[in-house]
Design a protein around this motif. Structure first.
Motif, PDB file in Angstrom:
ATOM      1  N   ALA A 311       0.932  -1.343   0.030  1.00 26.11           N
ATOM      2  CA  ALA A 311       0.023  -0.033   0.043  1.00 26.11           C
ATOM      3  C   ALA A 311       1.009   1.222  -0.031  1.00 26.11           C
ATOM      4  N   LYS A 312       1.762   1.305  -1.129  1.00 26.89           N
ATOM      5  CA  LYS A 312       2.687   2.362  -0.926  1.00 26.89           C
ATOM      6  C   LYS A 312       2.059   3.692  -1.769  1.00 26.89           C
ATOM      7  N   GLY A 313       2.471   4.945  -1.065  1.00 26.49           N
ATOM      8  CA  GLY A 313       2.293   6.047  -1.664  1.00 26.49           C
ATOM      9  C   GLY A 313       3.194   6.399  -2.568  1.00 26.49           C
ATOM     10  N   VAL A 314       3.135   7.797  -3.198  1.00 20.71           N
ATOM     11  CA  VAL A 314       4.119   8.313  -4.019  1.00 20.71           C
ATOM     12  C   VAL A 314       5.390   8.442  -3.279  1.00 20.71           C
ATOM     13  N   PRO A 315       6.526   7.855  -3.789  1.00 18.80           N
ATOM     14  CA  PRO A 315       7.593   8.028  -3.152  1.00 18.80           C
ATOM     15  C   PRO A 315       8.450   9.499  -2.972  1.00 18.80           C
ATOM     16  N   PHE A 316       8.286  10.080  -1.967  1.00 14.78           N
ATOM     17  CA  PHE A 316       8.871  11.580  -1.932  1.00 14.78           C
ATOM     18  C   PHE A 316      10.159  11.535  -0.981  1.00 14.78           C
ATOM     19  N   PHE A 317      11.025  12.410  -1.468  1.00 14.26           N
ATOM     20  CA  PHE A 317      11.998  12.995  -0.409  1.00 14.26           C
ATOM     21  C   PHE A 317      11.379  14.225   0.336  1.00 14.26           C
ATOM     22  N   PHE A 318      12.023  14.153   1.463  1.00 15.30           N
ATOM     23  CA  PHE A 318      11.514  15.495   2.469  1.00 15.30           C
ATOM     24  C   PHE A 318      12.910  15.891   3.099  1.00 15.30           C
ATOM     25  N   VAL A 319      13.010  17.293   3.084  1.00 19.83           N
ATOM     26  CA  VAL A 319      14.187  17.824   3.886  1.00 19.83           C
ATOM     27  C   VAL A 319      13.925  19.167   4.392  1.00 19.83           C
ATOM     28  N   ARG A 320      14.503  19.477   5.394  1.00 17.77           N
ATOM     29  CA  ARG A 320      14.385  20.700   6.300  1.00 17.77           C
ATOM     30  C   ARG A 320      15.660  21.223   6.287  1.00 17.77           C
ATOM     31  N   PRO A 390      13.405  34.165  20.353  1.00 11.77           N
ATOM     32  CA  PRO A 390      14.218  34.094  18.782  1.00 11.77           C
ATOM     33  C   PRO A 390      13.100  33.431  18.025  1.00 11.77           C
ATOM     34  N   VAL A 391      13.115  33.511  16.650  1.00 17.27           N
ATOM     35  CA  VAL A 391      12.548  33.038  15.671  1.00 17.27           C
ATOM     36  C   VAL A 391      12.932  31.898  15.035  1.00 17.27           C
ATOM     37  N   GLN A 392      12.466  30.638  15.016  1.00 15.88           N
ATOM     38  CA  GLN A 392      13.176  29.594  14.314  1.00 15.88           C
ATOM     39  C   GLN A 392      12.908  29.619  12.944  1.00 15.88           C
ATOM     40  N   ARG A 393      13.781  29.727  12.085  1.00 14.10           N
ATOM     41  CA  ARG A 393      13.560  29.989  10.774  1.00 14.10           C
ATOM     42  C   ARG A 393      14.053  28.832  10.032  1.00 14.10           C
ATOM     43  N   TYR A 394      13.251  28.228   9.308  1.00 15.80           N
ATOM     44  CA  TYR A 394      13.413  26.739   8.538  1.00 15.80           C
ATOM     45  C   TYR A 394      12.857  26.895   7.147  1.00 15.80           C
ATOM     46  N   ALA A 395      13.225  26.021   6.355  1.00 13.52           N
ATOM     47  CA  ALA A 395      12.485  25.981   5.066  1.00 13.52           C
ATOM     48  C   ALA A 395      12.441  24.222   4.657  1.00 13.52           C
ATOM     49  N   ILE A 396      11.283  23.958   4.169  1.00 14.18           N
ATOM     50  CA  ILE A 396      11.161  22.640   3.870  1.00 14.18           C
ATOM     51  C   ILE A 396      11.109  22.206   2.203  1.00 14.18           C
ATOM     52  N   CYS A 397      11.425  21.195   1.842  1.00 11.39           N
ATOM     53  CA  CYS A 397      11.090  20.825   0.384  1.00 11.39           C
ATOM     54  C   CYS A 397      10.689  19.337   0.565  1.00 11.39           C
ATOM     55  N   LEU A 398       9.786  19.272  -0.441  1.00 13.71           N
ATOM     56  CA  LEU A 398       9.040  18.135  -0.757  1.00 13.71           C
ATOM     57  C   LEU A 398       9.076  17.762  -2.128  1.00 13.71           C
ATOM     58  N   GLY A 399       9.606  16.386  -2.797  1.00 16.56           N
ATOM     59  CA  GLY A 399       9.768  16.233  -4.192  1.00 16.56           C
ATOM     60  C   GLY A 399       9.360  14.992  -4.426  1.00 16.56           C
ATOM     61  N   CYS A 400       9.444  14.609  -5.630  1.00 18.91           N
ATOM     62  CA  CYS A 400       9.235  13.118  -6.046  1.00 18.91           C
ATOM     63  C   CYS A 400       9.645  13.283  -7.624  1.00 18.91           C
ATOM     64  N   GLU A 401      10.249  11.899  -7.993  1.00 23.91           N
ATOM     65  CA  GLU A 401      10.696  11.891  -9.320  1.00 23.91           C
ATOM     66  C   GLU A 401       9.483  12.182 -10.451  1.00 23.91           C
ATOM     67  N   ILE A 402       9.927  12.658 -11.599  1.00 20.90           N
ATOM     68  CA  ILE A 402       8.903  13.302 -12.615  1.00 20.90           C
ATOM     69  C   ILE A 402       7.989  12.233 -13.022  1.00 20.90           C
ATOM     70  N   SER A 403       8.120  11.005 -12.889  1.00 17.68           N
ATOM     71  CA  SER A 403       7.107  10.081 -13.458  1.00 17.68           C
ATOM     72  C   SER A 403       5.842   9.940 -12.500  1.00 17.68           C
ATOM     73  N   HIS A 404       6.090  10.563 -11.472  1.00 17.48           N
ATOM     74  CA  HIS A 404       4.778  10.576 -10.436  1.00 17.48           C
ATOM     75  C   HIS A 404       4.382  12.180 -10.409  1.00 17.48           C
ATOM     76  N   ALA A 405       4.891  13.176 -11.125  1.00 17.35           N
ATOM     77  CA  ALA A 405       4.435  14.470 -10.973  1.00 17.35           C
ATOM     78  C   ALA A 405       2.946  14.362 -11.556  1.00 17.35           C
ATOM     79  N   ARG A 406       2.500  13.869 -12.152  1.00 19.16           N
ATOM     80  CA  ARG A 406       1.044  14.112 -12.560  1.00 19.16           C
ATOM     81  C   ARG A 406      -0.146  13.668 -11.372  1.00 19.16           C
ATOM     82  N   ASP A 407       0.482  13.155 -10.271  1.00 24.45           N
ATOM     83  CA  ASP A 407      -0.229  12.752  -9.221  1.00 24.45           C
ATOM     84  C   ASP A 407      -0.262  13.983  -8.070  1.00 24.45           C
ATOM     85  N   VAL A 408       0.512  14.794  -8.439  1.00 27.55           N
ATOM     86  CA  VAL A 408       0.966  15.875  -7.511  1.00 27.55           C
ATOM     87  C   VAL A 408       0.260  17.391  -8.195  1.00 27.55           C
ATOM     88  N   VAL A 409      -0.483  17.887  -7.252  1.00 28.55           N
ATOM     89  CA  VAL A 409      -1.232  19.009  -7.503  1.00 28.55           C
ATOM     90  C   VAL A 409      -0.278  20.052  -8.176  1.00 28.55           C
TER      91      VAL A 409
END
Length: 464
Positions: A311-320, A390-409
């Motif tokens: 029951a796997k979903g789209v394989p994503f990478f995640f980074v902060r 102090p404010v904690q400042r981060y940025a995140i990135c989520l991504g997938c291989e382009i073969s799955h891109a059509r499943d991502v808005v």
């Protein structure tokens, strides 16, 4: 680009051993000859489509388990380890590294463990040298790396804990009110929850769990569920830690926090309901955050864990990352790997997210190996709760291989078929082989370079 051939000899051998079958019996049930099976198991031939279908139909194997994700991760890790100056005269070709990762993964892991032990010993000596007054630079080694690798090679999916969290959050087969469930679970253990004006996000004193009134609702829910994990799932967590066999007690302690956090995220966003919602919303982070009472960061991280067999979903990478470009969280269920040391590629859109608060930035990117990705970045800065905090400042990135891109808005309206729309990015300068990058900070350690004082191009040197 021609389809990539699938070499999965190790997985075939593991499947056959698990089933207790001889090569002859296994070959007969797969409908292939014994020599052909032998060649596939030794990666002399790719796994054919017929064998893939037979594995799924005859043995119920999740064919996504045959992917080369682990091998690619090990290849990336070995390349970076071999970029260490200690291997200055050793440069195995990429084909040899892939062969080792595919045919001898245990040996490849042993090599990575040996190199890590070497680095730790070297850094301890450097630390001692400085303590004796000789001024050698050093880096303090922490157990974070060992724990990070544990989750990394588990595909960031811990099956037993994920199922336990789902059972907790869906007691009647339907998703319940997790805050009520958490409050009741803690109450049965003699613990009460108090929202207080405290600096710590969560603290437990005696029979009281205090949550910060300054924390967002999603954070409060997550911290309650973290405490639920510690008091109701301790036996399961300890058993998981026993299997991991960490090298030190501090590593085990760090991992225990990580597993409790894993339970909290999986309970806040239980697997089956969350996977269905992710698919129906086409992985819209804002809609999912609203549906599950979670933060954008929590949703993005949870999407990268949807790797349950069958029951796997789209394989994503995640980074902060923080403002200095240091990676503070990372996981990849894709072929994209992150640098173990130093910062990430400055051409990556995650670094631009700090400049456009609350906006989602989209990027089509291509890594040096020719793999293309859809990347979505956003800042997730966190207020300290007062003018002086102090404010904690981060940025995140989520991504997938382009073969799955059509499943991502976030892929809507992007020209996925035009090669010129893809930004060339790398992993880190120390192992990236692009020789025309205007943002390169240092030459690749695997390549030689030369300097001509009478000539200056994009870089003050030429990679050869």
């Amino acid at each position: 680009m021609p389809p990539q051939k699938l070499y999965a000899g190790v997985k075939l051998r593991e499947t056959r051993a698990r089933l207790g079958l001889t090569q002859k019996t296994f070959a007969e049930r797969l409908g292939v000859s014994l020599p052909y099976l032998n060649q596939m198991e030794n990666n002399h031939r790719p796994v054919s489509a017929g064998v893939v279908l037979a594995l799924a139909g005859e043995f119920g194997l999740d064919i996504t388990e045959l992917s080369t994700g682990d091998s690619e991760r090990m290849v990336s890790d070995m390349r970076e380890a071999l970029a260490d100056p200690v291997f200055a005269d050793v440069a195995p070709p990429l084909a040899d590294l892939r062969l080792a990762a595919s045919n001898a993964p245990a040996l490849a892991r042993a090599f990575l463990e040996l190199h890590r032990s070497y680095r730790q010993a070297h850094e301890r000596l450097a630390s001692l040298d400085e303590a004796l007054g000789r001024g050698a630079p050093h880096t303090i080694v922490s157990p974070w790396e060992e724990v990070r690798d544990f989750f990394h090679y588990c595909d960031n999916y811990i099956d037993a804990i994920d199922h336990a969290a789902e059972r907790f959050a869906c007691p009647d087969g339907q998703r319940g009110d997790v805050i009520r469930l958490a409050t009741e679970a803690l109450g049965r253990r003699g613990l009460s929850v108090e929202i207080a004006d405290v600096a710590a996000i969560r603290t437990r004193e005696g029979a009281v769990v205090r949550l910060s009134a300054h924390a967002p609702r999603a954070t409060q829910a997550f911290q309650m569920l973290h405490q639920v994990a510690l008091v109701t799932q301790n036996e399961l967590i300890e058993a998981t830690l026993d299997l991991a066999r960490f090298q030190s007690e501090i590593s085990r302690s760090v991992a225990k926090v990580g597993l409790a956090n894993y339970f909290a995220g999986a309970a806040l966003m239980p697997y089956a309901p969350f996977l269905a919602a992710a698919q129906s919303t086409r992985h819209d982070l804002e809609r999912l955050a609203d549906m599950f009472g979670a933060s954008i960061e929590q949703v993005a991280h949870r999407l990268s864990t949807l790797q349950r067999p069958g029951a796997k979903g789209v394989p994503f990478f995640f980074v902060r990352v923080d403002q200095a470009g240091t990676i503070t969280k990372r996981h990849s269920a894709t072929r994209l790997q992150f640098a173990r040391f130093g910062g990430s590629c400055p051409l990556w859109n995650v670094h631009q997210a700090f400049e456009t608060p609350t906006r989602f930035l989209r990027q089509l990117a291509e890594t040096p190996d020719g793999v293309r990705y859809l990347c979505v970045a956003r800042d997730v800065s966190k207020s300290g709760g007062s003018f002086t905090a102090p404010v904690q400042r981060y940025a995140i990135c989520l991504g997938c291989e382009i073969s799955h891109a059509r499943d991502v808005v976030y892929a809507d309206d992007l020209d996925l078929s035009n090669p010129r729309t893809y930004q060339p990015i790398g992993i880190s300068c120390r192992i990236c082989e692009r020789n025309n990058c205007p943002q390169r900070s240092m030459p690749p350690l695997e390549r030689n370079f030369q300097v001509d004082p009478n000539r200056r191009g994009l870089l003050p040197y030429e990679i050869v």
